[in-house]
Design a protein around this motif. Structure first.
Motif, PDB file in Angstrom:
ATOM      1  N   LEU A 191     -16.165  -1.956 -52.364  1.00 41.38           N
ATOM      2  CA  LEU A 191     -16.247  -0.981 -51.131  1.00 41.38           C
ATOM      3  C   LEU A 191     -17.655  -0.192 -51.112  1.00 41.38           C
ATOM      4  O   LEU A 191     -18.318  -0.040 -50.129  1.00 41.38           O
ATOM      5  CB  LEU A 191     -15.036  -0.111 -51.118  1.00 41.38           C
ATOM      6  N   LYS A 192     -18.183   0.240 -52.407  1.00 42.96           N
ATOM      7  CA  LYS A 192     -19.345   0.904 -52.636  1.00 42.96           C
ATOM      8  C   LYS A 192     -20.448  -0.141 -52.063  1.00 42.96           C
ATOM      9  O   LYS A 192     -21.536   0.530 -51.564  1.00 42.96           O
ATOM     10  CB  LYS A 192     -19.547   1.231 -53.939  1.00 42.96           C
ATOM     11  N   LYS A 193     -20.536  -1.528 -52.346  1.00 41.41           N
ATOM     12  CA  LYS A 193     -21.503  -2.175 -52.081  1.00 41.41           C
ATOM     13  C   LYS A 193     -21.643  -2.566 -50.550  1.00 41.41           C
ATOM     14  O   LYS A 193     -22.583  -2.940 -49.927  1.00 41.41           O
ATOM     15  CB  LYS A 193     -21.203  -3.618 -52.617  1.00 41.41           C
ATOM     16  N   LEU A 194     -20.561  -2.051 -49.609  1.00 43.38           N
ATOM     17  CA  LEU A 194     -20.579  -2.302 -48.299  1.00 43.38           C
ATOM     18  C   LEU A 194     -21.219  -0.972 -47.623  1.00 43.38           C
ATOM     19  O   LEU A 194     -21.491  -1.065 -46.326  1.00 43.38           O
ATOM     20  CB  LEU A 194     -19.164  -2.202 -47.798  1.00 43.38           C
ATOM     21  N   GLN A 195     -21.529   0.024 -48.359  1.00 41.02           N
ATOM     22  CA  GLN A 195     -22.317   1.097 -47.769  1.00 41.02           C
ATOM     23  C   GLN A 195     -23.715   1.118 -47.698  1.00 41.02           C
ATOM     24  O   GLN A 195     -24.353   0.396 -48.455  1.00 41.02           O
ATOM     25  CB  GLN A 195     -21.989   2.264 -48.884  1.00 41.02           C
ATOM     26  N   SER A 196     -24.461   1.701 -46.426  1.00 43.33           N
ATOM     27  CA  SER A 196     -25.600   1.615 -46.248  1.00 43.33           C
ATOM     28  C   SER A 196     -26.184   2.994 -45.835  1.00 43.33           C
ATOM     29  O   SER A 196     -25.321   3.719 -45.015  1.00 43.33           O
ATOM     30  CB  SER A 196     -26.008   0.614 -45.386  1.00 43.33           C
ATOM     31  N   ALA A 197     -27.190   3.556 -46.261  1.00 39.98           N
ATOM     32  CA  ALA A 197     -27.596   4.809 -45.797  1.00 39.98           C
ATOM     33  C   ALA A 197     -28.421   4.715 -44.796  1.00 39.98           C
ATOM     34  O   ALA A 197     -29.252   3.737 -44.481  1.00 39.98           O
ATOM     35  CB  ALA A 197     -28.329   5.433 -47.177  1.00 39.98           C
TER      36      ALA A 197
ATOM     37  N   ALA B  85      -9.680   5.513 -43.771  1.00 41.57           N
ATOM     38  CA  ALA B  85      -8.127   4.723 -43.615  1.00 41.57           C
ATOM     39  C   ALA B  85      -8.160   3.350 -43.898  1.00 41.57           C
ATOM     40  O   ALA B  85      -7.191   2.566 -44.145  1.00 41.57           O
ATOM     41  CB  ALA B  85      -7.443   5.135 -42.289  1.00 41.57           C
ATOM     42  N   ALA B  86      -9.201   2.670 -42.975  1.00 40.23           N
ATOM     43  CA  ALA B  86      -9.150   1.119 -43.157  1.00 40.23           C
ATOM     44  C   ALA B  86      -9.514   0.708 -44.482  1.00 40.23           C
ATOM     45  O   ALA B  86      -9.035  -0.407 -44.825  1.00 40.23           O
ATOM     46  CB  ALA B  86     -10.403   0.613 -42.420  1.00 40.23           C
ATOM     47  N   PHE B  87     -10.198   1.274 -45.396  1.00 41.01           N
ATOM     48  CA  PHE B  87     -10.690   0.945 -46.738  1.00 41.01           C
ATOM     49  C   PHE B  87      -9.366   0.942 -47.523  1.00 41.01           C
ATOM     50  O   PHE B  87      -8.883  -0.151 -48.022  1.00 41.01           O
ATOM     51  CB  PHE B  87     -11.480   1.899 -47.432  1.00 41.01           C
ATOM     52  N   VAL B  88      -8.515   1.884 -47.391  1.00 43.77           N
ATOM     53  CA  VAL B  88      -7.161   2.112 -48.301  1.00 43.77           C
ATOM     54  C   VAL B  88      -6.088   1.164 -47.870  1.00 43.77           C
ATOM     55  O   VAL B  88      -5.634   0.356 -48.622  1.00 43.77           O
ATOM     56  CB  VAL B  88      -6.609   3.182 -48.214  1.00 43.77           C
ATOM     57  N   ALA B  89      -6.173   0.827 -46.402  1.00 43.16           N
ATOM     58  CA  ALA B  89      -5.218  -0.470 -45.765  1.00 43.16           C
ATOM     59  C   ALA B  89      -5.902  -1.633 -46.391  1.00 43.16           C
ATOM     60  O   ALA B  89      -4.981  -2.455 -46.875  1.00 43.16           O
ATOM     61  CB  ALA B  89      -5.258  -0.316 -44.500  1.00 43.16           C
ATOM     62  N   GLY B  90      -7.088  -1.741 -46.165  1.00 47.44           N
ATOM     63  CA  GLY B  90      -7.619  -3.181 -46.827  1.00 47.44           C
ATOM     64  C   GLY B  90      -7.315  -3.627 -48.079  1.00 47.44           C
ATOM     65  O   GLY B  90      -7.105  -4.582 -48.586  1.00 47.44           O
ATOM     66  N   LEU B  91      -7.499  -2.300 -49.071  1.00 47.90           N
ATOM     67  CA  LEU B  91      -7.430  -2.732 -50.354  1.00 47.90           C
ATOM     68  C   LEU B  91      -5.655  -3.179 -50.690  1.00 47.90           C
ATOM     69  O   LEU B  91      -5.440  -3.894 -51.652  1.00 47.90           O
ATOM     70  CB  LEU B  91      -7.352  -1.540 -51.166  1.00 47.90           C
ATOM     71  N   GLY B  92      -4.873  -2.559 -49.623  1.00 50.31           N
ATOM     72  CA  GLY B  92      -3.408  -2.789 -49.792  1.00 50.31           C
ATOM     73  C   GLY B  92      -3.061  -4.071 -49.478  1.00 50.31           C
ATOM     74  O   GLY B  92      -1.934  -4.673 -50.151  1.00 50.31           O
ATOM     75  N   VAL B  93      -3.705  -5.097 -48.641  1.00 48.58           N
ATOM     76  CA  VAL B  93      -3.313  -6.363 -48.484  1.00 48.58           C
ATOM     77  C   VAL B  93      -4.509  -7.327 -48.867  1.00 48.58           C
ATOM     78  O   VAL B  93      -4.359  -8.330 -48.716  1.00 48.58           O
ATOM     79  CB  VAL B  93      -3.259  -6.498 -46.702  1.00 48.58           C
ATOM     80  N   GLY B  94      -5.481  -6.838 -49.928  1.00 42.54           N
ATOM     81  CA  GLY B  94      -6.178  -7.846 -50.495  1.00 42.54           C
ATOM     82  C   GLY B  94      -7.409  -8.198 -49.800  1.00 42.54           C
ATOM     83  O   GLY B  94      -8.109  -9.262 -49.934  1.00 42.54           O
ATOM     84  N   PHE B  95      -7.694  -7.493 -48.546  1.00 44.34           N
ATOM     85  CA  PHE B  95      -8.858  -7.691 -47.825  1.00 44.34           C
ATOM     86  C   PHE B  95     -10.106  -7.462 -48.365  1.00 44.34           C
ATOM     87  O   PHE B  95     -11.012  -7.967 -48.085  1.00 44.34           O
ATOM     88  CB  PHE B  95      -8.581  -7.099 -46.427  1.00 44.34           C
ATOM     89  N   TRP B  96     -10.102  -6.498 -48.988  1.00 43.77           N
ATOM     90  CA  TRP B  96     -10.827  -6.189 -49.905  1.00 43.77           C
ATOM     91  C   TRP B  96     -10.110  -5.776 -51.191  1.00 43.77           C
ATOM     92  O   TRP B  96      -9.038  -5.378 -51.331  1.00 43.77           O
ATOM     93  CB  TRP B  96     -11.768  -4.608 -49.695  1.00 43.77           C
ATOM     94  N   MET B  97     -10.969  -6.289 -52.598  1.00 45.09           N
ATOM     95  CA  MET B  97     -10.359  -6.465 -53.661  1.00 45.09           C
ATOM     96  C   MET B  97     -10.287  -5.041 -54.675  1.00 45.09           C
ATOM     97  O   MET B  97      -9.479  -4.716 -55.299  1.00 45.09           O
ATOM     98  CB  MET B  97     -10.700  -7.319 -54.430  1.00 45.09           C
ATOM     99  N   THR B  98     -11.660  -4.584 -54.587  1.00 47.15           N
ATOM    100  CA  THR B  98     -11.942  -3.477 -55.390  1.00 47.15           C
ATOM    101  C   THR B  98     -12.657  -2.217 -54.950  1.00 47.15           C
ATOM    102  O   THR B  98     -13.328  -2.400 -53.678  1.00 47.15           O
ATOM    103  CB  THR B  98     -12.746  -3.745 -56.900  1.00 47.15           C
TER     104      THR B  98
END
Length: 525
Positions: free
Chosen positions: A483-489, A466-479
């Protein structure tokens, strides 16, 4: 949007995200690296007014929501004015109805776990109308070979969907009936109620992911189902406007949080977890193992038509881009482990993996995890939970291993159903949820699939989605690539041996499947 410029000063900005689950409400404050900077949790207290009835108090839920939002911002040591956007993820198919003018609910939230409509569902599934619909759809399939007709010929109603619980409400609450006649009744799942409250009654809306989880929405036409509503006499006038998942739903009224925060995403929890796992591509699979197991596969731009009990859902709609999922579930994953804990087979859930590894096998013991019946692909609501193959040599460790094995075996069943039904090549498998912290379950799942299984460091995937979708909507994250690069296993589970241990486990799996068959149709119809 690197900073929030208020009062002439540039401050670091954040995304606020709330996940309203079945047992708790959790709020997270995320920074640009998707790290959790603040966290606050509140319990959800279920109410059981009668046997089989499961409810939640709307006012208590609202108070809990506001408490965690303020608590998380305080925990982060920042100010509410630094929140760029709010995202909301909620449990699905839990609903209430309320007065459009006053915002006062007519009754408590009726939970997705509630069984009050069970007799109604049973009688409809056996009704002449359903027999006629099934017969007509079989004929249509024979003539057209359209898989949608075949799926419709097998469709049965379920208490988990909103449909008949809402029919029950209309039959039992006079004030709801009266409000409908006056054009003054609002229906909504938890997200819709929260939006209404946060905007002081200005917004009566939901998103496609939540709407598609009610059982009243037509995922093919992307609208509330007129056919179903006319069939069971539900008035379309009470339903909320359905908006994109990434959409400016409005802003919180300044009197509630002190400032106005844009509400930029509303999502159903499993679909939000899928987005949080970055399962953006066709063939990506997400397995959430919590109270139940929910296995979802990204089927792309078309809904999957299932004949084996997989449910077609709208994953999310952002702009003109619609992503569909096919979902299978097993209801009693965490439930079975909690039950074992209450029997004092172990004191701490973290012990269970070591207990299972302490014995070489389950000594022939098989556990069938079906306290709530069996879902896809068996679809038997009358199955019972059972332990079979007990011997004098059986120890607690054997019992625990059998219970954990049953979770992985159900995973395998769902996975094989998904492969067989969708015929989509699997690209990646990611897991989350409380039970995903169990190494034994995940290793055995990887072995049985013969596939790599990834457990991320973040476990709160619904909130993150939900944060990712909201963030994309306001340009907090761009693409989405960002988002994929923010992931860590946290850990990657590789199948043991060249082709995994699927073959080695075959005799145990066959015994378990025999136990499964013996547990089916146990309770009388």
């Amino acid at each position: 949007m690197m900073g929030s410029r208020r009062n002439g000063l540039t401050k670091e900005s954040f995304i606020l995200s709330v996940d309203v689950g079945t047992t708790s409400i959790r709020c997270h404050v995320y920074d640009k690296e998707a790290r959790i900077r603040g966290l606050c949790t509140s319990k959800v207290v279920p109410l059981y007014p009668e046997v089989g009835h499961v409810e939640m108090d709307p006012d208590a839920l609202w108070e809990g929501f506001i408490t965690v939002v303020k608590g998380a911002v305080q925990d982060a040591g920042v100010q509410m004015c630094q929140m760029e956007a709010l995202g909301i993820s909620t449990q699905r198919a839990t609903f209430t109805t309320w007065d459009r003018r006053t915002g006062v609910p007519f009754h408590n939230f009726i939970s997705w776990q509630d069984q009050r409509a069970a007799d109604l569902v049973k009688s409809w599934n056996r009704s002449c109308i359903m027999k006629i619909i099934h017969g007509a759809m079989k004929v249509a399939y024979f003539l057209t070979r359209d898989k949608r007709s075949l799926a419709a010929s097998l469709i049965v109603f379920s208490t988990q969907h909103v449909t008949f619980r809402l029919v029950w409400v209309l039959a039992h609450y006079k004030q709801v009936h009266q409000a409908i006649e006056e054009g003054n009744c609002c229906f909504g799942t938890i997200d819709t109620w929260l939006l209404f409250k946060l905007t002081k009654g200005r917004v009566h809306a939901t998103d496609y992911s939540n709407a598609s989880s009610t059982g009243i929405f037509d995922s093919y036409q992307m609208c509330w189902s007129q056919f179903l509503c006319s069939l069971v006499s539900l008035p379309l006038s009470i339903f909320p406007q359905v908006e994109n998942t990434g959409h400016k739903f409005g802003s919180t009224d300044p009197s509630i949080l002190g400032v106005s925060v844009p509400i930029m995403s509303v999502m159903a929890d499993q679909q939000a977890a899928m987005f949080g796992e970055c399962c953006f591509d066709v063939g990506d699979v997400k397995i959430t193992m919590g109270t139940g197991t929910f296995m979802d596969i990204n089927t792309g731009s078309k809904p999957h038509t299932s004949v084996a009990g997989l449910y077609p859902l709208v994953g999310w709609k952002i702009g003109s881009d619609v992503v569909y999922l096919a979902e299978g579930n097993a209801a009693d994953t965490g439930t079975a482990i909690k039950w074992a804990q209450e029997l004092e087979l172990f004191s701490d859930v973290r012990e269970t993996s070591d207990m299972a590894y302490s014995v070489s096998d389950s000594d022939g013991v098989c556990f069938v995890p079906s306290f709530s019946g069996l879902q896809a692909p068996l679809n038997d609501p009358r199955a019972c939970a059972s332990l079979m193959g007990l011997k004098p040599s059986t120890t607690k460790s054997h019992l625990v291993r059998a219970i954990l094995e049953s979770v992985a075996f159900r995973n395998k069943q769902l996975y094989e159903t998904m492969l067989r039904e969708t015929r989509i090549p699997i690209t990646k498998i990611r897991v989350d949820g409380g039970v995903s912290s169990n190494n034994f379950v995940l290793q055995l799942t990887a072995d049985l699939f013969g596939r790599k299984v990834i457990r991320p460091q973040h476990r709160e995937m619904s909130s993150l989605g939900a944060a990712f979708v909201a963030g994309l909507g306001v340009g907090f994250w761009m693409t989405r690539e960002e988002l994929k690069k923010l992931q860590s296993a946290d850990k990657v589970f590789l199948p043991k041996g060249a082709a995994g241990r699927g073959q080695e486990y075959n005799p145990v799996l066959q015994s378990w499947e025999r136990a499964l068959r013996r547990s089916m149709n146990w309770y009388k119809p």
